[in-house]
Write an enzyme that holds these catalytic residues in place. Structure first.
Site, PDB file in Angstrom:
ATOM      1  N   HIS A 296      35.695  39.594  46.166  1.00  0.00           N
ATOM      2  CA  HIS A 296      34.231  39.344  46.229  1.00  0.00           C
ATOM      3  C   HIS A 296      34.165  38.027  47.255  1.00  0.00           C
ATOM      4  CE1 HIS A 296      33.484  41.361  42.256  1.00  0.00           C
ATOM      5  NE2 HIS A 296      33.007  41.944  43.233  1.00  0.00           N
TER       6      HIS A 296
ATOM      7  N   LYS B  21      24.899  47.756  31.356  1.00  0.00           N
ATOM      8  CA  LYS B  21      26.382  47.522  31.641  1.00  0.00           C
ATOM      9  C   LYS B  21      27.241  46.986  30.849  1.00  0.00           C
ATOM     10  CE  LYS B  21      26.993  48.764  36.550  1.00  0.00           C
ATOM     11  NZ  LYS B  21      27.712  48.696  37.708  1.00  0.00           N
TER      12      LYS B  21
ATOM     13  N   SER C 124      36.651  44.075  39.387  1.00  0.00           N
ATOM     14  CA  SER C 124      36.151  43.241  37.984  1.00  0.00           C
ATOM     15  C   SER C 124      36.821  43.965  36.800  1.00  0.00           C
ATOM     16  CB  SER C 124      34.926  43.326  38.036  1.00  0.00           C
ATOM     17  OG  SER C 124      34.568  42.436  39.094  1.00  0.00           O
TER      18      SER C 124
ATOM     19  N   ARG D 278      36.511  48.584  49.952  1.00  0.00           N
ATOM     20  CA  ARG D 278      38.203  48.452  49.748  1.00  0.00           C
ATOM     21  C   ARG D 278      38.941  49.671  50.230  1.00  0.00           C
ATOM     22  NH1 ARG D 278      37.115  47.161  43.685  1.00  0.00           N
ATOM     23  NH2 ARG D 278      35.910  48.890  44.049  1.00  0.00           N
TER      24      ARG D 278
HETATM   25  O1  PNS Z   1      29.020  45.293  41.731  1.00  0.00           O
HETATM   26  P1  PNS Z   1      28.382  46.885  41.810  1.00  0.00           P
HETATM   27  O2  PNS Z   1      28.172  47.422  40.305  1.00  0.00           O
HETATM   28  O3  PNS Z   1      29.223  47.710  42.533  1.00  0.00           O
HETATM   29  O4  PNS Z   1      26.837  46.399  42.546  1.00  0.00           O
HETATM   30  C1  PNS Z   1      25.948  47.673  42.494  1.00  0.00           C
HETATM   31  C2  PNS Z   1      24.637  47.055  42.860  1.00  0.00           C
HETATM   32  C3  PNS Z   1      24.142  46.225  41.807  1.00  0.00           C
HETATM   33  C4  PNS Z   1      24.476  46.725  44.246  1.00  0.00           C
HETATM   34  C5  PNS Z   1      23.627  48.375  42.513  1.00  0.00           C
HETATM   35  O5  PNS Z   1      24.013  49.083  41.390  1.00  0.00           O
HETATM   36  C6  PNS Z   1      22.159  47.895  42.723  1.00  0.00           C
HETATM   37  O6  PNS Z   1      21.615  47.814  43.854  1.00  0.00           O
HETATM   38  N1  PNS Z   1      21.411  48.090  41.551  1.00  0.00           N
HETATM   39  C7  PNS Z   1      20.025  47.850  41.484  1.00  0.00           C
HETATM   40  C8  PNS Z   1      19.191  48.936  41.135  1.00  0.00           C
HETATM   41  C9  PNS Z   1      19.011  49.964  42.246  1.00  0.00           C
HETATM   42  O7  PNS Z   1      18.596  49.320  43.531  1.00  0.00           O
HETATM   43  N2  PNS Z   1      19.507  51.122  42.192  1.00  0.00           N
HETATM   44  C10 PNS Z   1      19.246  51.924  43.304  1.00  0.00           C
HETATM   45  C11 PNS Z   1      20.402  51.920  44.444  1.00  0.00           C
HETATM   46  S1  PNS Z   1      21.349  53.299  44.589  1.00  0.00           S
END
Ligand code: PNS
Length: 161
Positions: free
Chosen positions: A19, A43, A130, A92
């Protein structure tokens, strides 16, 4: 002159050197970069949002134009509310790219004006996640090459609880 403010959203449970690599690269592309922790109790994270934010703040403290925040709900709503110019996501490998592309398409269907930039992580961190870091920590392994010293300490503390 407009400020180009970008958001790097994620779960960051916990923040890794992968990150950090994305943050270092993205910080050179925008006037301000906001690393934002998603508040998502479903989560079952190891670390609460405040702790995750503290650990990120510690990791990015030497980069001047980086700020740490958190958000709840849809990314597109937060994006509009905060007038971000772009969403940054690290990639990645091909699997990440597939998932990220789907997410970008969904987000752009919800908000056409949303902009997304994918940043390839350095190959050194191409396998760091993570969840793998937590797995190594859970089994007593040394995580120091994957996370900052503060995060390694927080993982140890979590394990001793
Ligand atoms: O670190 P991650 O878990 O890969 O991050 C994912 C994240 C937080 C970017 C994504 O789940 C998100 O934006 N969630 C907020 C809810 C949302 O907007 N969902 C629709 C997007 S597909």
């Amino acid at each position: 002159m407009t400020m180009r403010k970008a958001v790097y959203p994620g779960t960051f449970d916990p923040f890794t050197r992968g990150h950090l690599d994305v943050v270092v690269q993205a910080a050179t592309l925008f006037d301000e970069l906001v690393v934002s922790v998603l508040h998502n109790p479903n989560k079952r994270p190891w670390f609460d949002v405040a702790t995750r934010m503290d650990l990120i703040r510690d990791a990015v403290s030497s980069i001047e134009n980086v700020r740490v925040d958190s958000f709840e709900g849809l990314l597109v709503d937060y994006y509009r509310r905060e007038s971000f110019a772009c969403v940054v996501r690290g990639v990645r490998n091909e699997l990440d790219f597939q998932a990220e592309l789907a997410m970008a398409h969904v987000n752009r269907s919800l908000a056409e004006d949303l902009r997304v930039v994918f940043i390839p992580t350095s190959s050194v961190y191409g396998f760091v996640s993570s969840s793998l870091v937590k797995d190594v920590a859970m089994h007593g392994g040394d995580v120091s090459q994957f996370v900052t010293p503060r995060v390694a300490k927080a993982l140890l503390e979590h394990m001793s609880r």
